[in-house]
Design an enzyme around this catalytic site. Sequence first.
Site, PDB file in Angstrom:
ATOM      1  N   ARG A  82      12.210  -8.073   5.564  1.00 10.10           N
ATOM      2  CA  ARG A  82      13.455  -8.826   5.704  1.00 10.10           C
ATOM      3  C   ARG A  82      14.470  -7.925   6.414  1.00 10.10           C
ATOM      4  NH1 ARG A  82      14.822 -13.959   4.793  1.00 10.10           N
ATOM      5  NH2 ARG A  82      16.841 -13.273   4.043  1.00 10.10           N
ATOM      6  N   ILE A  83      15.262  -8.542   7.300  1.00 12.01           N
ATOM      7  CA  ILE A  83      16.380  -7.794   7.885  1.00 12.01           C
ATOM      8  C   ILE A  83      17.536  -7.886   6.897  1.00 12.01           C
ATOM      9  CG2 ILE A  83      18.054  -7.743   9.753  1.00 12.01           C
ATOM     10  CD1 ILE A  83      15.885  -8.825  11.602  1.00 12.01           C
ATOM     11  N   THR A 105      20.321   2.299   8.080  1.00 12.91           N
ATOM     12  CA  THR A 105      21.734   2.015   8.424  1.00 12.91           C
ATOM     13  C   THR A 105      21.782   0.544   8.869  1.00 12.91           C
ATOM     14  OG1 THR A 105      21.344   2.603  10.731  1.00 12.91           O
ATOM     15  CG2 THR A 105      22.090   4.376   9.258  1.00 12.91           C
ATOM     16  N   HIS A 149       8.820   2.774   9.160  1.00 11.11           N
ATOM     17  CA  HIS A 149       8.608   1.874  10.308  1.00 11.11           C
ATOM     18  C   HIS A 149       7.375   2.368  11.058  1.00 11.11           C
ATOM     19  CE1 HIS A 149       9.606  -0.852  13.578  1.00 11.11           C
ATOM     20  NE2 HIS A 149       9.395   0.146  14.419  1.00 11.11           N
ATOM     21  N   SER A 186       0.838  -1.224   0.000  1.00  9.92           N
ATOM     22  CA  SER A 186       0.000   0.000   0.000  1.00  9.92           C
ATOM     23  C   SER A 186       0.864   1.261   0.000  1.00  9.92           C
ATOM     24  CB  SER A 186      -0.952  -0.003   1.201  1.00  9.92           C
ATOM     25  OG  SER A 186      -0.248   0.247   2.408  1.00  9.92           O
TER      26      SER A 186
HETATM   27  C1  GRF Z   1       3.159  -0.972   7.205  1.00 10.87           C
HETATM   28  O1  GRF Z   1       2.698  -0.981   8.539  1.00 10.87           O
HETATM   29  C2  GRF Z   1       4.545  -0.378   7.192  1.00 10.87           C
HETATM   30  O2  GRF Z   1       4.756   0.518   8.263  1.00 10.87           O
HETATM   31  C3  GRF Z   1       5.435  -1.554   7.362  1.00 10.87           C
HETATM   32  O3  GRF Z   1       4.804  -2.585   6.616  1.00 10.87           O
HETATM   33  C4  GRF Z   1       3.382  -2.419   6.748  1.00 10.87           C
HETATM   34  C5  GRF Z   1       2.706  -2.761   5.453  1.00 10.87           C
HETATM   35  O4  GRF Z   1       3.076  -1.829   4.482  1.00 10.87           O
HETATM   36  N1  GRF Z   1       6.745  -1.232   6.886  1.00 10.87           N
HETATM   37  P1  GRF Z   1       2.522  -1.959   2.939  1.00 10.87           P
HETATM   38  O5  GRF Z   1       1.010  -1.865   2.993  1.00 10.87           O
HETATM   39  O6  GRF Z   1       2.960  -3.319   2.413  1.00 10.87           O
HETATM   40  O7  GRF Z   1       3.152  -0.811   2.214  1.00 10.87           O
END
Ligand code: GRF
Length: 203
Positions: free
Chosen positions: A90-91, A140, A108, A12
Amino acid sequence: KRIVILISGRGSNMEAIHRACLAEGWPASIVAVLSNKPSAAGLAWAAERGIDTVAIDHRAHADREAFDAALAEQIDRYQPDLVVLAGFMRILSAGFVRRYEGRLLNIHPSLLPSFPGLHTHQRAIDAGCKLAGATVHLVTAELDHGPIVMQAAVPVLPGDDADTLSARVLAREHVIYPRAVRWFVSDELEVQGDLVRHRHGEP
Ligand code: GRF
């Protein structure tokens, strides 16, 4: 400017960025959308709009470094000015981050430095926070850290659960992420150590 977006799910935030890019005529375009999940709904959405998509299944790679190397190889084919992590779950290894540091953004779903990691909305509710929100930051090697570009705060309301709070935060993510990306591709961001300033003084 060439933007590559990495997703793991619905995407999204990717949609919001794409919509703003077209509507506001940014000096940029999304040249590819990559995902670690071949089933990510956002891949179909991007493909329907003629955007290159690449799926790199992390399960097909021996370890994190091997996956990250395969991911970097695909990203570099597009020579991006900016890599956008949008719901990318993924980290990333330090080697990967070093390769893109300075042109790697993430969003985040918390007001960093509070609540790095997962389940941020439930943790904010459990902690009795009155405000929650989202943070766009330069990536980072330290997870969910890095110079903060933009934040948005929303109230935590009585009766909120993780779903109602995450929906309220997500709506604001769709406002701040496109704006932060626009600042980046318009060369309006100034990074000084751990601090990011916007050239035109916007907060
Ligand atoms: C959102 O809560 C975003 O903060 C986190 O992943 C979730 C889904 O994001 N990074 P999206 O709808 O896939 O863009």
